[in-house]
Design a protein around this motif. Structure first.
Motif, PDB file in Angstrom:
ATOM      1  N   VAL A   1      45.020  42.777  34.434  1.00  0.00           N
ATOM      2  CA  VAL A   1      45.194  43.679  33.283  1.00  0.00           C
ATOM      3  C   VAL A   1      46.166  43.037  32.308  1.00  0.00           C
ATOM      4  CG1 VAL A   1      46.286  45.848  32.587  1.00  0.00           C
ATOM      5  CG2 VAL A   1      44.634  45.837  34.462  1.00  0.00           C
ATOM      6  N   ILE A   2      45.873  43.173  31.005  1.00  0.00           N
ATOM      7  CA  ILE A   2      46.777  42.666  29.980  1.00  0.00           C
ATOM      8  C   ILE A   2      47.242  43.846  29.137  1.00  0.00           C
ATOM      9  CG2 ILE A   2      46.950  41.181  27.943  1.00  0.00           C
ATOM     10  CD1 ILE A   2      44.794  39.402  29.380  1.00  0.00           C
ATOM     11  N   ILE A   3      48.553  44.014  29.087  1.00  0.00           N
ATOM     12  CA  ILE A   3      49.127  45.153  28.351  1.00  0.00           C
ATOM     13  C   ILE A   3      49.585  44.656  26.982  1.00  0.00           C
ATOM     14  CG2 ILE A   3      50.822  47.007  28.399  1.00  0.00           C
ATOM     15  CD1 ILE A   3      51.083  46.478  31.450  1.00  0.00           C
ATOM     16  N   GLY A   4      48.829  45.033  25.952  1.00  0.00           N
ATOM     17  CA  GLY A   4      49.152  44.610  24.586  1.00  0.00           C
ATOM     18  C   GLY A   4      48.181  43.554  24.088  1.00  0.00           C
ATOM     19  N   MET A   5      47.696  43.798  22.843  1.00  0.00           N
ATOM     20  CA  MET A   5      46.702  42.874  22.274  1.00  0.00           C
ATOM     21  C   MET A   5      47.227  42.179  21.038  1.00  0.00           C
ATOM     22  SD  MET A   5      42.712  43.809  21.743  1.00  0.00           S
ATOM     23  CE  MET A   5      41.494  42.559  21.453  1.00  0.00           C
ATOM     24  N   GLY A   6      48.548  41.789  21.110  1.00  0.00           N
ATOM     25  CA  GLY A   6      49.094  40.931  20.068  1.00  0.00           C
ATOM     26  C   GLY A   6      48.680  39.499  20.399  1.00  0.00           C
TER      27      GLY A   6
ATOM     28  N   THR B   1      51.848  53.715  30.397  1.00  0.00           N
ATOM     29  CA  THR B   1      53.026  54.598  30.484  1.00  0.00           C
ATOM     30  C   THR B   1      53.680  54.539  31.869  1.00  0.00           C
ATOM     31  OG1 THR B   1      51.424  56.306  31.063  1.00  0.00           O
ATOM     32  CG2 THR B   1      52.177  56.254  28.770  1.00  0.00           C
ATOM     33  N   GLY B   2      53.055  53.774  32.793  1.00  0.00           N
ATOM     34  CA  GLY B   2      53.654  53.693  34.122  1.00  0.00           C
ATOM     35  C   GLY B   2      53.083  52.527  34.923  1.00  0.00           C
ATOM     36  N   LEU B   3      53.858  52.066  35.909  1.00  0.00           N
ATOM     37  CA  LEU B   3      53.400  51.011  36.828  1.00  0.00           C
ATOM     38  C   LEU B   3      53.363  51.597  38.233  1.00  0.00           C
ATOM     39  CD1 LEU B   3      55.661  48.047  35.575  1.00  0.00           C
ATOM     40  CD2 LEU B   3      53.295  48.559  34.896  1.00  0.00           C
TER      41      LEU B   3
ATOM     42  N   ASN C   1      46.603  44.071  40.702  1.00  0.00           N
ATOM     43  CA  ASN C   1      47.788  43.441  41.301  1.00  0.00           C
ATOM     44  C   ASN C   1      48.417  42.452  40.342  1.00  0.00           C
ATOM     45  OD1 ASN C   1      45.259  43.480  43.375  1.00  0.00           O
ATOM     46  ND2 ASN C   1      47.102  44.503  44.159  1.00  0.00           N
ATOM     47  N   HIS C   2      47.760  42.334  39.146  1.00  0.00           N
ATOM     48  CA  HIS C   2      48.276  41.386  38.158  1.00  0.00           C
ATOM     49  C   HIS C   2      48.231  42.027  36.779  1.00  0.00           C
ATOM     50  CE1 HIS C   2      48.163  38.152  41.090  1.00  0.00           C
ATOM     51  NE2 HIS C   2      47.077  38.757  41.541  1.00  0.00           N
ATOM     52  N   ALA C   3      49.411  42.214  36.189  1.00  0.00           N
ATOM     53  CA  ALA C   3      49.453  42.782  34.829  1.00  0.00           C
ATOM     54  C   ALA C   3      50.354  41.913  33.960  1.00  0.00           C
ATOM     55  CB  ALA C   3      49.969  44.211  34.858  1.00  0.00           C
ATOM     56  N   VAL C   4      49.819  41.518  32.807  1.00  0.00           N
ATOM     57  CA  VAL C   4      50.564  40.703  31.847  1.00  0.00           C
ATOM     58  C   VAL C   4      51.221  41.658  30.850  1.00  0.00           C
ATOM     59  CG1 VAL C   4      50.399  38.879  30.115  1.00  0.00           C
ATOM     60  CG2 VAL C   4      48.914  38.836  32.146  1.00  0.00           C
ATOM     61  N   LEU C   5      52.540  41.607  30.808  1.00  0.00           N
ATOM     62  CA  LEU C   5      53.304  42.561  29.976  1.00  0.00           C
ATOM     63  C   LEU C   5      53.568  41.897  28.626  1.00  0.00           C
ATOM     64  CD1 LEU C   5      54.705  45.363  30.433  1.00  0.00           C
ATOM     65  CD2 LEU C   5      56.765  44.079  31.039  1.00  0.00           C
TER      66      LEU C   5
ATOM     67  N   SER D   1      61.502  41.576  39.815  1.00  0.00           N
ATOM     68  CA  SER D   1      61.550  42.957  40.333  1.00  0.00           C
ATOM     69  C   SER D   1      60.209  43.402  40.901  1.00  0.00           C
ATOM     70  CB  SER D   1      61.954  43.918  39.218  1.00  0.00           C
ATOM     71  OG  SER D   1      63.053  43.416  38.495  1.00  0.00           O
ATOM     72  N   VAL D   2      59.104  42.912  40.310  1.00  0.00           N
ATOM     73  CA  VAL D   2      57.772  43.360  40.750  1.00  0.00           C
ATOM     74  C   VAL D   2      56.815  42.183  40.838  1.00  0.00           C
ATOM     75  CG1 VAL D   2      55.803  44.866  40.273  1.00  0.00           C
ATOM     76  CG2 VAL D   2      58.117  45.580  39.620  1.00  0.00           C
ATOM     77  N   GLU D   3      56.327  41.902  41.998  1.00  0.00           N
ATOM     78  CA  GLU D   3      55.356  40.796  42.158  1.00  0.00           C
ATOM     79  C   GLU D   3      54.036  41.207  41.494  1.00  0.00           C
ATOM     80  OE1 GLU D   3      52.982  38.595  45.729  1.00  0.00           O
ATOM     81  OE2 GLU D   3      54.999  39.404  46.181  1.00  0.00           O
ATOM     82  N   GLY D   4      53.517  40.325  40.655  1.00  0.00           N
ATOM     83  CA  GLY D   4      52.263  40.652  39.956  1.00  0.00           C
ATOM     84  C   GLY D   4      52.474  41.118  38.536  1.00  0.00           C
ATOM     85  N   LEU D   5      53.763  41.291  38.111  1.00  0.00           N
ATOM     86  CA  LEU D   5      54.038  41.676  36.717  1.00  0.00           C
ATOM     87  C   LEU D   5      54.502  40.433  35.960  1.00  0.00           C
ATOM     88  CD1 LEU D   5      54.193  44.163  34.788  1.00  0.00           C
ATOM     89  CD2 LEU D   5      56.649  44.262  35.349  1.00  0.00           C
ATOM     90  N   TYR D   6      53.802  40.080  34.876  1.00  0.00           N
ATOM     91  CA  TYR D   6      54.065  38.834  34.133  1.00  0.00           C
ATOM     92  C   TYR D   6      54.619  39.150  32.740  1.00  0.00           C
ATOM     93  CZ  TYR D   6      51.043  36.588  37.654  1.00  0.00           C
ATOM     94  OH  TYR D   6      50.482  36.128  38.847  1.00  0.00           O
ATOM     95  N   PRO D   7      55.959  39.173  32.584  1.00  0.00           N
ATOM     96  CA  PRO D   7      56.501  39.374  31.235  1.00  0.00           C
ATOM     97  C   PRO D   7      56.061  38.220  30.326  1.00  0.00           C
ATOM     98  CG  PRO D   7      58.200  39.663  32.902  1.00  0.00           C
ATOM     99  CD  PRO D   7      57.025  39.042  33.595  1.00  0.00           C
ATOM    100  N   CYS D   8      55.589  38.524  29.112  1.00  0.00           N
ATOM    101  CA  CYS D   8      54.956  37.483  28.293  1.00  0.00           C
ATOM    102  C   CYS D   8      55.164  37.728  26.801  1.00  0.00           C
ATOM    103  CB  CYS D   8      53.455  37.491  28.601  1.00  0.00           C
ATOM    104  SG  CYS D   8      52.483  36.318  27.662  1.00  0.00           S
TER     105      CYS D   8
END
Ligand SMILES: Cc1cc2nc3c(=O)[nH]c(=O)nc-3n(C[C@H](O)[C@H](O)[C@H](O)COP(=O)(O)OP(=O)(O)OC[C@H]3O[C@@H](n4cnc5c(N)ncnc54)[C@H](O)[C@@H]3O)c2cc1C
Length: 549
Positions: free
Chosen positions: A110-115, A243-245, A266-270, A504-511
């Protein structure tokens, strides 16, 4: 291919136009530099181009040319014979997406944000068979444009679809400058530009030293990228705010949308950008590791484009060339950096707010850079020392305080002042003899003194006076100021480890920019590609179990 660097061709003017340098002229110049007849040249391409105005009134095109000879084996010999450091064999540095990893992806990424960060991450993952799901809180670019124009027209703000939020992200209503200072060892910068061209941007961006496409072209490019993602089994949901993880034993298991649906992953790009304050608050609330980060604040400064052109190109031909950009930096007596940022030649100052009763400005232009004015932010560095607390979101609170002041100063419209009045600390009044601002959104004449924190205001004034020495008239009485420029980069850094995942969370990719790893369209896009590579190098392309969306 032979590469010839530093090929200078003087700009010639006929009537009030600069004569275009055509292929014949480039062939003639190249064959002369290589000491061959131009009939031996099979193909000639421009690898780099810029304008050199250091010897005004003489102005030069400066090229790096790529020359293919009809007899390929003659290329090495020619280079050897020329014994010239500017004449070499051209070595392409192709971009290569990594081989896919061996692990099986249990759920679609999952990719959060379409910038730019989310978009390029999604584009690469879709193109390589990972079927990403992109979630964007704002509308698609067509519907978003209507919401933004409605806001500029009436002042009615849609807090979910505006200059900051929506398909294409913050960069969509921009000048579309695509240059970046990020080093490009792996060819990601070139790949970003290549994809922009593949999706409709003009090919000149591949070689111009300051590539720029303008908001009108950028919108089309973003929509074409979306179509390519959908064609490659990616999905895009608009009006879908995360709105939540869902987290089990510090592992990501899902994301919640609009406080209701949950998507298992299990994989979200923030890739949420620098203005997703409600999402920052949620992340801080669930103790995602993050910290306050330095950025810069200031005001937009406007001049007539002809003043800038005459300063940059000289008075002889100033107005016969494209709208000129400029870059200014200064260090104040107090040691603070003051510099120009996001300069928009032939552009507009825009109301770039995303929260009610808070006002922020930025700049944009169309591909023709055709407005009468040039504008740029003149900004002053700030750091957590200035925020009055060391909490992770102290920078966000600092921004909000400034934006509330700006909103009040302009009664909800963009507060504007002439520089002369700013120096005299008096409210501006309409002046027939002064030129008009080029602004998207309502504006009101005001007194901007006291809007910036004291030290920043002093630094701003000192910077303006210094810049007036470089660009004559920069700090003139009729120079136009508007405020506040507060969204220059992210006020937070969301930590990530060498696997590009949150500790803090495995699978969360701050980007991207919001997470504090990029600044600008191209560097955010490059960071998006970097995260896509990281996911792909661990996992095989996604194979459907059941339709999830
Ligand atoms: C008016 C303006 C002009 C600019 N001009 C230029 C320029 O000419 N050149 C340049 O290089 N840079 C420019 N910039 C900066 C550039 O736009 C940004 O650096 C770049 O867009 C950052 O990309 P990003 O993908 O990291 O974040 P963003 O582009 O900010 O995108 C983040 C996206 O995430 C979405 N989002 C946020 N929270 C959530 C959530 N909880 N759930 C779902 N979606 C969410 C947002 O709606 C947004 O679409 C400009 C910025 C502005 C505002």
């Amino acid at each position: 291919m032979i590469a010839i660097n530093q090929v200078k061709i003087e700009i010639v003017f006929q009537g009030n136009k600069a004569v275009t340098v055509d292929e014949a002229a480039l062939r003639k110049k190249a064959s002369k530099l290589l000491g061959i007849s131009d009939t031996q040249i099979a193909e000639i391409v421009i690898l780099k181009h810029s304008i050199d105005a250091r010897k005004k009134p003489q102005l030069f095109h400066v090229y790096t040319l790529g020359v293919c000879l009809k007899e390929k084996k003659q290329e090495e010999k020619t280079v050897k014979r020329c014994r010239n450091a500017n004449i070499t064999i051209y070595r392409e540095n192709p971009y290569i997406f990594p081989q896919s990893g061996m692990k099986i992806l249990p759920e679609r990424p999952v990719i959060i944000g379409m910038g730019p960060a989310g978009l390029f991450c999604g584009y690469m993952l879709a193109k390589h068979g990972y079927k990403p799901i992109i979630l964007e809180r704002g509308y698609d670019v067509e519907k978003r444009t209507k919401a933004v124009e409605e806001f500029w027209e009436s002042g009615t703000l849609d807090t979910e679809s505006n200059v900051q939020f929506g398909e294409g992200g913050a960069g969509t209503f921009s000048d579309g400058k695509l240059n970046t200072l990020v080093k490009d060892k792996n060819g990601r910068n070139k790949e970003v530009l290549r994809i922009f061209v593949e999706c409709g941007a003009p090919p000149e961006i591949l070689y111009e030293s300051k590539p720029h496409i303008g908001t009108d072209i950028l919108k089309k490019v973003v929509a074409n990228m979306r179509e390519t993602i959908l064609k490659n089994d990616g999905s895009v949901r608009f009006g879908a705010k995360v709105t939540g993880l869902e987290i089990e034993n510090t592992k990501l298991t899902g994301v919640q949308i609009n406080d209701t649906d949950v998507i298992k992953t299990n994989h979200a790009v923030l890739a949420i950008g620098h203005s997703a304050r409600d999402t920052f608050e949620y992340l801080a609330h669930i103790n995602i590791s993050m910290e306050a980060k330095a950025f810069a604040v200031g005001m937009r400064v406007e001049h007539s484009q002809s003043l800038i052109n005459e300063n940059m190109y000289g008075s002889a031909y100033g107005n016969m060339l494209p709208a000129a950009p400029y870059k200014l930096t200064a260090k104040t007596s107090m040691g603070r950096g003051v510099y120009s940022f996001c300069m928009c030649p032939g552009g507009y100052v825009v109301n770039a707010s995303s929260e009610n009763k808070r006002l922020a400005v930025n700049g944009m232009s169309y591909s023709d850079r055709g407005s009468k004015n040039a504008n740029s932010a003149i900004i002053v560095q700030v750091s957590p020392k200035d925020y009055g607390s060391d909490k992770p979101l102290a920078g966000v609170a600092f921004q909000r305080r400034l934006e509330e002041k700006a909103y009040a100063l302009g009664n909800g419209k963009i507060p504007v002042q002439y520089y002369g009045d700013f120096v005299k600390n008096q409210t501006s009044v309409d002046r027939e003899d002064y030129y008009r601002p080029c602004i998207k959104g309502g504006y009101q004449l005001a007194n901007l003194r006291g809007l910036l924190p004291k030290e920043c205001e002093t630094a701003f004034l000192e910077g303006m006076e210094q810049f007036d020495k470089t660009i004559k008239g920069y700090a003139a009485e009729d120079t136009i100021l508007s405020g506040i420029e507060s969204r220059t980069s992210s006020p937070v850094r969301i930590h990530r480890n060498e696997d590009l995942q949150s500790p803090s969370v495995e699978g969360l990719y701050p980007c991207g920019e919001g997470a504090g790893y990029a600044g600008g369209i191209t560097s955010a896009a490059m960071d998006g590609i970097l995260v896509a590579e990281k996911i792909a190098s661990q996992y095989q392309p996604f194979v459907d179990k059941i339709a999830v969306v």
